[in-house]
Write a protein that holds these residues in place. Structure first.
Motif, short mmCIF file in Angstrom:
data_model
loop_
_atom_site.label_atom_id
_atom_site.label_comp_id
_atom_site.label_asym_id
_atom_site.label_seq_id
_atom_site.Cartn_x
_atom_site.Cartn_y
_atom_site.Cartn_z
N HIS A 119 94.42 -4.13 50.40
CA HIS A 119 93.01 -3.87 50.16
C HIS A 119 92.66 -3.30 49.02
O HIS A 119 93.27 -2.26 48.53
CB HIS A 119 92.36 -3.27 51.43
N HIS A 120 91.60 -3.84 48.34
CA HIS A 120 91.46 -3.42 46.91
C HIS A 120 89.92 -2.71 46.77
O HIS A 120 89.20 -3.20 47.59
CB HIS A 120 91.04 -4.56 45.66
N VAL A 121 89.97 -1.59 46.30
CA VAL A 121 88.68 -1.01 45.93
C VAL A 121 88.21 -1.07 44.33
O VAL A 121 88.99 -0.68 43.82
CB VAL A 121 88.80 0.69 46.27
N GLY A 143 82.35 -0.32 40.83
CA GLY A 143 80.99 -0.91 41.25
C GLY A 143 81.17 -1.09 42.74
O GLY A 143 80.14 -1.53 43.34
N GLU A 144 82.11 -0.99 43.40
CA GLU A 144 81.92 -1.49 44.99
C GLU A 144 81.10 -0.66 45.69
O GLU A 144 80.85 0.60 45.35
CB GLU A 144 83.22 -1.51 45.49
N ASP A 145 80.35 -1.03 46.84
CA ASP A 145 79.68 -0.26 47.70
C ASP A 145 80.20 1.01 48.30
O ASP A 145 81.14 0.62 48.70
CB ASP A 145 78.77 -1.09 48.27
N PRO A 146 79.49 2.24 48.14
CA PRO A 146 80.16 3.21 48.94
C PRO A 146 80.46 3.03 50.40
O PRO A 146 81.73 3.45 50.75
CB PRO A 146 79.17 4.43 48.75
N ASP A 147 79.79 2.47 51.02
CA ASP A 147 79.97 2.02 52.62
C ASP A 147 81.20 1.24 52.54
O ASP A 147 82.12 1.39 53.63
CB ASP A 147 79.04 1.25 53.00
N SER A 148 81.36 0.14 51.83
CA SER A 148 82.42 -0.66 51.77
C SER A 148 83.75 0.10 51.54
O SER A 148 84.84 -0.01 52.17
CB SER A 148 82.40 -1.79 50.87
N LYS A 195 87.54 0.97 53.95
CA LYS A 195 88.75 0.50 53.69
C LYS A 195 89.44 1.92 53.62
O LYS A 195 90.74 1.90 53.97
CB LYS A 195 88.79 0.02 52.02
N ILE A 196 88.92 3.13 53.08
CA ILE A 196 89.51 4.26 53.25
C ILE A 196 89.77 4.33 54.87
O ILE A 196 90.93 4.83 55.22
CB ILE A 196 88.71 5.27 52.90
N MET A 197 88.85 4.01 55.65
CA MET A 197 89.16 4.39 57.18
C MET A 197 90.42 3.49 57.66
O MET A 197 91.22 3.74 58.52
CB MET A 197 87.83 4.04 57.83
N LYS A 198 90.22 2.26 57.21
CA LYS A 198 91.55 1.47 57.56
C LYS A 198 92.73 2.01 57.12
O LYS A 198 93.86 1.74 57.83
CB LYS A 198 91.27 -0.19 57.11
N LEU A 199 93.10 2.42 55.94
CA LEU A 199 94.28 2.91 55.35
C LEU A 199 94.54 4.46 56.29
O LEU A 199 95.64 4.54 56.49
CB LEU A 199 94.08 3.50 53.99
#
Length: 548
Positions: A409-411, A414-419, A423-427
């Motif tokens: 999964h890539h962060v 400029g990605e939205d903070p909620d997104s 992804k951090i939660m998935k990790l």
């Protein structure tokens, strides 16, 4: 008052309280996981109950903001604490969805007159009334006027606050984002799509003519400001907001309008192109922060800094309230944690220097293959940190053609903070791979059970647009700070274990210079190994820790 890793939980809150209660600033720098955030919560409660101070605790992320609020509730359930969120975290009764910051700026006076049940307006009122508030760095910096009457500020993870002007006050628009949104809206709003494409093309042409990291002149700013001020952008935003359509365009317009607003006061701002984006940011920290901190009691809780006085100045503190007695930097480290980590420097990795020019493509490919070997061999919770967007993009294109693609999964920039939070939660929940060049992932984020951190290239920054030539000394210091933070993502508690791998051969070549700067005996603990040996050693380490 003597602090160490053994007495930290008991004495750190008292250290903060004794300084902040007596019109002094304070700083504590300590390893992750010792309880700095909980100490902030305890000190804040005492400052409120015993000294009637008005306190705001600020955190770099929403996750840490929620964490410190939880600590306050556990310590004293009778304390009324206001959690101040970003405007777009509140539901808007007008559009019946999350608020749009640009719309709020336009309508908040009118909405107040209409007595709408608005979370943004409630937040503004509660900030003014509350004795204890928790917020994010961005919220404080973008709404300093609302927090002016607070006499005490506690800044958690303050090592990240040093770069506030670039990390939290900088705004930007990516050319690719303009093109992506244009493609999305074209079927229904073809004229808007055409405008967005023309804007992207125009910015690209100017960027190619001027180059990256070159400050724009007033004339160039005026040309861009005229393009950004096109009434079609605003009318389309109003239409999309009313009809609850195209959230990506609405977010894009917020960025456009933010830069456009700053362009009206270019004397205190700088604008420049960098890696396919137009950036705007304040010229210096002093104008934005130091005047706000004047005559306030400020507590800094940090990790991986070298000098207390230097850090306090970089954060904009009132230095009349700070001297060497106000700062404590802990260099000791729990022996158990040292045994539970394994830092490795590759001795046969590529030299990932941008100055390689035409040869860089070949060394980038070599780095991608090395990354792939680690990801194929180790199915554990992994964070891959890149120096910048282009390196991450090239690596991701390489991974997409392999069998590990489904785990990654890539962060993105400029990605939205909620997104990003999702992804951090998935990790945190599974053994996936998260890749990022974002500062947010390099520092401050706590990921329990993160077992492998791979640092691709040494994180030297690009040339600052305010420097006529690259400042190698400042660049090296920034790299060291970011490297320390990246390495600090592993082993965040006594029960945790993890490995860190640095691929860039410049780390191995300059190890004798860099190692003494690494905190908590990490420089002493690094093993310098060729790739094949590193794989073998890491396999033995992971097998042992999984079996224990």
């Amino acid at each position: 008052m003597s602090l160490n890793v053994e007495n930290f939980k008991e004495r750190a809150p008292n250290f903060l309280f004794s300084h902040l209660a007596n019109d002094r600033n304070a700083l504590i720098d300590a390893p992750p996981g010792l309880g700095k955030t909980r100490s902030a919560a305890k000190a804040a409660i005492d400052l409120l109950n015993k000294k009637n101070k008005r306190i705001v605790i600020i955190e770099p992320t929403k996750t840490l903001r929620s964490q410190v609020f939880g600590y306050i509730e556990k310590e004293d359930k009778n304390i009324k604490t206001h959690v101040s969120k970003a405007w777009n975290d509140y539901k808007c009764p007008l559009i019946e969805m999350f608020a749009d910051p640009t719309l709020c700026s336009d309508r908040k006076g009118q909405c107040r007159e209409e007595k709408r049940n608005c979370g943004v307006l409630k937040d503004i009122d509660l900030i003014k009334e509350s004795k204890l508030t928790v917020a994010t760095f961005a919220k404080l910096l973008l709404s300093k006027g609302l927090f002016q009457d607070y006499d005490t500020i506690i800044i958690d993870e303050s090592h990240g606050f040093e770069n506030a002007e670039t990390s939290y006050l900088q705004t930007y628009v990516m050319f690719t984002r303009l093109e992506e949104v244009a493609k999305e809206v074209r079927p229904e709003l073809p004229a808007l799509a055409e405008k967005l494409v023309n804007l992207a093309n125009g910015l690209s042409r100017i960027s190619q003519m001027l180059g990256d990291s070159v400050p724009l002149t007033a004339r160039e700013v005026d040309r861009i400001r005229e393009a950004f001020g096109d009434t079609m952008f605003r009318n389309a935003w109003l239409e999309c907001t009313r009809d609850k359509k195209y959230p990506r365009y609405r977010r894009l317009y917020t960025s456009i309008s933010s830069i456009h607003y700053r362009m009206q006061n270019i004397s205190n701002n700088v604008f420049f192109f960098y890696e396919g984006s137009l950036f705007g940011r304040p010229k210096n920290m002093e104008l934005e922060v130091a005047s706000f901190f004047k005559n306030k009691n400020v507590g800094l809780l940090s990790a991986t800094i070298d000098n207390a006085i230097k850090h306090a100045k970089a954060c904009g503190l009132d230095m009349r309230r700070f001297d060497n007695s106000c700062g404590v930097i802990l260099t000791d480290y729990p022996e158990k944690r040292r045994k539970n980590r394994k830092p490795i420097a590759l001795t046969d990795g590529p030299v990932l220097s941008r100055s390689n020019g035409e040869e860089y493509e070949a060394v980038r490919e070599q780095a991608n293959e090395i990354l792939l070997r680690f990801l194929e061999n180790f199915v554990i919770r992994t964070l891959v940190l890149f120096r910048g967007y282009n390196d991450q993009k090239l690596a991701s294109e390489h991974f997409n053609q392999t069998k590990v693609a489904s785990r990654i999964h890539h962060v993105w920039q400029g990605e939205d903070p909620d997104s990003i939070d999702e992804k951090i939660m998935k990790l945190k929940e599974s053994d996936i791979v998260l890749t990022s060049a974002s500062t947010r992932l390099w520092e401050g984020v706590d990921i329990p059970g993160l077992h492998l951190v791979i640092i691709d290239a040494l994180p030297y920054p690009g040339r600052d647009p305010l420097d006529k030539e690259y400042n190698f000394k400042a660049g090296h210091e920034t790299m060291i700070k970011k490297l320390k933070q990246g390495l600090g993502r592993i082993v965040r508690s006594d029960d945790d274990w993890g490995a860190a791998v640095v691929i860039d051969n410049r780390f191995n070549q300059r190890f004798s210079r860099i190692a003494p700067r690494l905190p908590w005996f990490m420089g002493n603990d690094f093993e310098r190994l060729p790739l094949d040996k590193a794989i073998d050693e890491l396999e033995a380490f992971v097998k042992k820790r999984k079996g224990s």
